[in-house]
Motif scaffolding. Structure first.
Motif, PDB file in Angstrom:
ATOM      1  N   PRO A   8     -24.175  22.814  56.117  1.00 32.97           N
ATOM      2  CA  PRO A   8     -23.679  23.302  57.398  1.00 32.97           C
ATOM      3  C   PRO A   8     -24.764  23.314  58.460  1.00 32.97           C
ATOM      4  O   PRO A   8     -25.957  23.261  58.164  1.00 32.97           O
ATOM      5  CB  PRO A   8     -23.220  24.730  57.067  1.00 32.97           C
ATOM      6  CG  PRO A   8     -24.029  25.123  55.881  1.00 32.97           C
ATOM      7  CD  PRO A   8     -24.250  23.860  55.094  1.00 32.97           C
ATOM      8  N   GLY A 102     -13.331  27.788  66.766  1.00 35.54           N
ATOM      9  CA  GLY A 102     -14.710  27.447  66.432  1.00 35.54           C
ATOM     10  C   GLY A 102     -15.681  27.678  67.565  1.00 35.54           C
ATOM     11  O   GLY A 102     -16.898  27.560  67.378  1.00 35.54           O
ATOM     12  N   ASN A 132     -17.388  31.567  58.747  1.00 39.14           N
ATOM     13  CA  ASN A 132     -18.502  31.729  59.683  1.00 39.14           C
ATOM     14  C   ASN A 132     -18.332  33.008  60.507  1.00 39.14           C
ATOM     15  O   ASN A 132     -17.776  32.994  61.610  1.00 39.14           O
ATOM     16  CB  ASN A 132     -18.609  30.508  60.599  1.00 39.14           C
ATOM     17  CG  ASN A 132     -19.932  30.466  61.338  1.00 39.14           C
ATOM     18  OD1 ASN A 132     -20.964  30.861  60.802  1.00 39.14           O
ATOM     19  ND2 ASN A 132     -19.908  29.999  62.569  1.00 39.14           N
ATOM     20  N   ARG A 208     -24.980  29.803  59.138  1.00 36.95           N
ATOM     21  CA  ARG A 208     -23.654  29.174  59.128  1.00 36.95           C
ATOM     22  C   ARG A 208     -22.912  29.613  57.879  1.00 36.95           C
ATOM     23  O   ARG A 208     -23.289  29.269  56.756  1.00 36.95           O
ATOM     24  CB  ARG A 208     -23.777  27.646  59.141  1.00 36.95           C
ATOM     25  CG  ARG A 208     -22.456  26.932  59.461  1.00 36.95           C
ATOM     26  CD  ARG A 208     -22.159  27.030  60.927  1.00 36.95           C
ATOM     27  NE  ARG A 208     -20.912  26.387  61.323  1.00 36.95           N
ATOM     28  CZ  ARG A 208     -20.457  26.408  62.571  1.00 36.95           C
ATOM     29  NH1 ARG A 208     -21.141  27.024  63.520  1.00 36.95           N
ATOM     30  NH2 ARG A 208     -19.320  25.821  62.878  1.00 36.95           N
ATOM     31  N   ASP A 323     -15.033  25.542  59.013  1.00 33.59           N
ATOM     32  CA  ASP A 323     -15.374  24.161  59.361  1.00 33.59           C
ATOM     33  C   ASP A 323     -14.522  23.183  58.554  1.00 33.59           C
ATOM     34  O   ASP A 323     -13.986  22.201  59.088  1.00 33.59           O
ATOM     35  CB  ASP A 323     -16.855  23.889  59.082  1.00 33.59           C
ATOM     36  CG  ASP A 323     -17.776  24.621  60.042  1.00 33.59           C
ATOM     37  OD1 ASP A 323     -17.330  24.959  61.160  1.00 33.59           O
ATOM     38  OD2 ASP A 323     -18.944  24.855  59.676  1.00 33.59           O
ATOM     39  N   GLU A 327     -11.554  20.551  59.795  1.00 35.95           N
ATOM     40  CA  GLU A 327     -11.666  19.135  59.480  1.00 35.95           C
ATOM     41  C   GLU A 327     -10.399  18.632  58.793  1.00 35.95           C
ATOM     42  O   GLU A 327      -9.916  17.529  59.070  1.00 35.95           O
ATOM     43  CB  GLU A 327     -12.886  18.874  58.600  1.00 35.95           C
ATOM     44  CG  GLU A 327     -13.126  17.396  58.362  1.00 35.95           C
ATOM     45  CD  GLU A 327     -14.474  17.102  57.737  1.00 35.95           C
ATOM     46  OE1 GLU A 327     -14.680  15.964  57.298  1.00 35.95           O
ATOM     47  OE2 GLU A 327     -15.313  18.022  57.691  1.00 35.95           O
TER      48      GLU A 327
END
Length: 351
Positions: A8, A102, A132, A208, A323, A327
Motif C-alpha cells: 500500500p 477514498g 484505512n 495505510r 483500496d 479496485e
C-alpha cells in the motif's frame, strides 16, 4: 482479471491537501468543551487539534466518527466533519465511509467500554480487514459516562458500583486483541505525554490501513491514578518500557533493565549487566510475524498497571480493504440500477 496486491501507499494518499496555513485554531470548533475537570480527554483533544495542521489536509476531507461514552464528544470539538454515532458501531460506520470515500482521512474515537464490550466484534473486523482508518482508543479502565461501572479493561477485584464485591472478569488487553487480529499498526501512548502522543498520532495517520492507538487516559472522577506508575516522575523511569524500532529495549534511569526472550519463546524483564547485555531484544516493529509484538503486549499487568511498553508495537504493510474494494468496483464496470436488479431474472416468485 487479477487485482494488484502490491504494497500500500501513504496513508493519506488521495486526500486533498491545502496550501493555506493552518493552526490549532482552525481545528477548534465553537462548541463548549465539556468533560470533568482534570479529564485526560482535554490533553488528547489539545494534542489532536495541535497536530492536525501538520498533515496539511483540507478540513472538509477529515472526518471523526465516535460511538458512545465520554470520548464520543470528540467530534463536536473539532472543526472538521464528524458523526456521533451509536454504541460500539463507530468502526463499522467508518468502514463504510472509508470504502466509499477514498478522498477522506477517517478517524474513529472510542473508549475501552465502547470498543471492547458492545463494539468488540466491529473492532476486530475493522482490524483484520485493514480498512484505512485511524482508531484512537481512550483506555481509562472504567465506564465514566454512566458514572463508574467496571469496564472490559478493569483489573480483577475492581470495586465499582456494578461490582461491589470486586470484578471477577478477566480483563481484555486491547493491544493483544489487535495483534491477534493481525492489525498492521498497533501502538500505545499516554494522554499526558504530549510529545510522544503527537509522534504516535503522526505515524498512525500516515499508515495505510487500520491504525490502532491505545491511549492511557486518566479518569480523575471514577478511576483516578490508574496509570500513576507510568506518569509519576518517581516511578515512570522503571515503569515505561520504550519501544523504538531498531533499538535495544532497555529502560530505567540508568538503563539497568531490559527485555529478553525466554526459553519458552516469550519475553521478560531482567536486570541488565555486562554478562547479558547482548541478550537484550532489539525492537523490530516491521517484523512480518506479530509473535514478538504480541509477547511484548503481554508484559503489561492484567491488574494494577506497574509497568507497560509504550510506543509502536507493530507497523507493517498489507493491502487496505477499501483500496481493494474500490479496485474491484472499477473492474466490475457499469452496474445495473437498483430497479433493474429488482426486476431482473434472479427475483423470487412467491406462490
Amino acid at each position: 482479471m487479477s487485482i494488484d496486491l502490491g504494497m500500500p501507499g501513504h496513508g493519506l494518499e488521495g486526500v486533498p491537501t491545502t496550501d493555506e496555513p493552518q493552526t490549532r485554531k482552525e481545528f477548534s470548533s465553537d462548541q463548549e468543551v465539556r468533560w470533568c475537570p482534570g479529564c485526560g480527554d482535554y490533553a488528547i483533544l489539545a494534542a489532536v487539534q495541535g497536530f492536525m495542521p501538520e498533515l496539511g489536509l483540507r478540513r472538509e476531507n477529515i472526518v471523526f466518527i465516535s460511538g458512545i461514552g465520554c470520548a464520543a464528544r470528540f467530534p463536536y470539538y473539532l472543526d472538521t466533519y464528524g458523526m456521533h454515532s451509536i454504541h460500539g458501531r463507530a468502526p463499522a460506520i467508518a468502514t463504510g465511509i472509508a470504502t466509499t470515500r477514498g478522498d477522506l482521512s477517517v478517524w474513529v474515537v472510542t473508549g475501552d467500554g465502547d470498543a471492547l464490550s458492545i463494539g468488540g466484534n466491529h473492532l476486530i473486523h475493522a482490524l483484520r480487514r485493514n480498512v484505512n482508518m485511524t482508531i484512537l482508543l481512550f483506555n481509562n479502565r472504567i465506564y465514566g459516562l454512566t458514572k463508574g461501572q467496571y469496564s472490559p479493561t478493569s483489573e480483577p477485584g475492581k470495586v465499582t458500583k456494578s461490582t461491589p464485591y470486586g470484578s471477577i472478569d478477566a480483563p481484555l488487553n486491547p493491544l493483544s486483541l489487535a495483534l491477534g487480529a493481525e492489525a498492521t499498526f498497533v501502538a500505545r501512548t499516554i494522554d499526558s505525554d504530549r510529545k510522544h502522543l503527537t509522534a504516535v498520532l503522526s505515524a498512525a495517520a500516515r499508515h495505510r490501513g487500520t491504525s490502532l492507538v491505545e491511549i492511557y487516559q486518566n479518569c480523575p472522577i471514577f478511576n483516578d491514578g490508574a496509570f500513576d506508575a507510568v506518569k509519576d516522575p518517581e516511578t515512570r523511569d522503571d515503569a515505561i518500557i520504550p519501544l523504538v524500532h531498531g533499538e535495544p529495549i532497555r529502560f530505567g534511569a540508568d538503563g539497568h533493565l531490559g527485555v529478553v526472550r525466554t526459553a519458552g519463546g516469550g519475553v521478560e524483564v531482567v536486570e541488565v549487566d555486562d554478562s547479558n547485555a547482548g541478550d537484550v531484544l532489539v525492537h523490530d516493529a516491521h517484523a512480518p510475524d506479530a509473535t514478538t509484538a504480541f509477547a511484548l503486549s503481554r508484559i503489561t499487568d492484567a491488574g494494577v498497571v506497574h509497568r507497560a511498553p509504550i510506543g509502536i508495537f507493530r507497523q507493517v504493510d498489507r493491502p487496505a480493504y477499501d483500496d481493494l474494494s474500490r479496485e474491484q468496483a472499477t473492474l466490475a464496470g457499469d452496474t445495473p440500477s437498483l430497479q433493474d436488479l429488482l426486476d431482473g431474472p434472479d427475483a423470487w416468485t412467491v406462490a
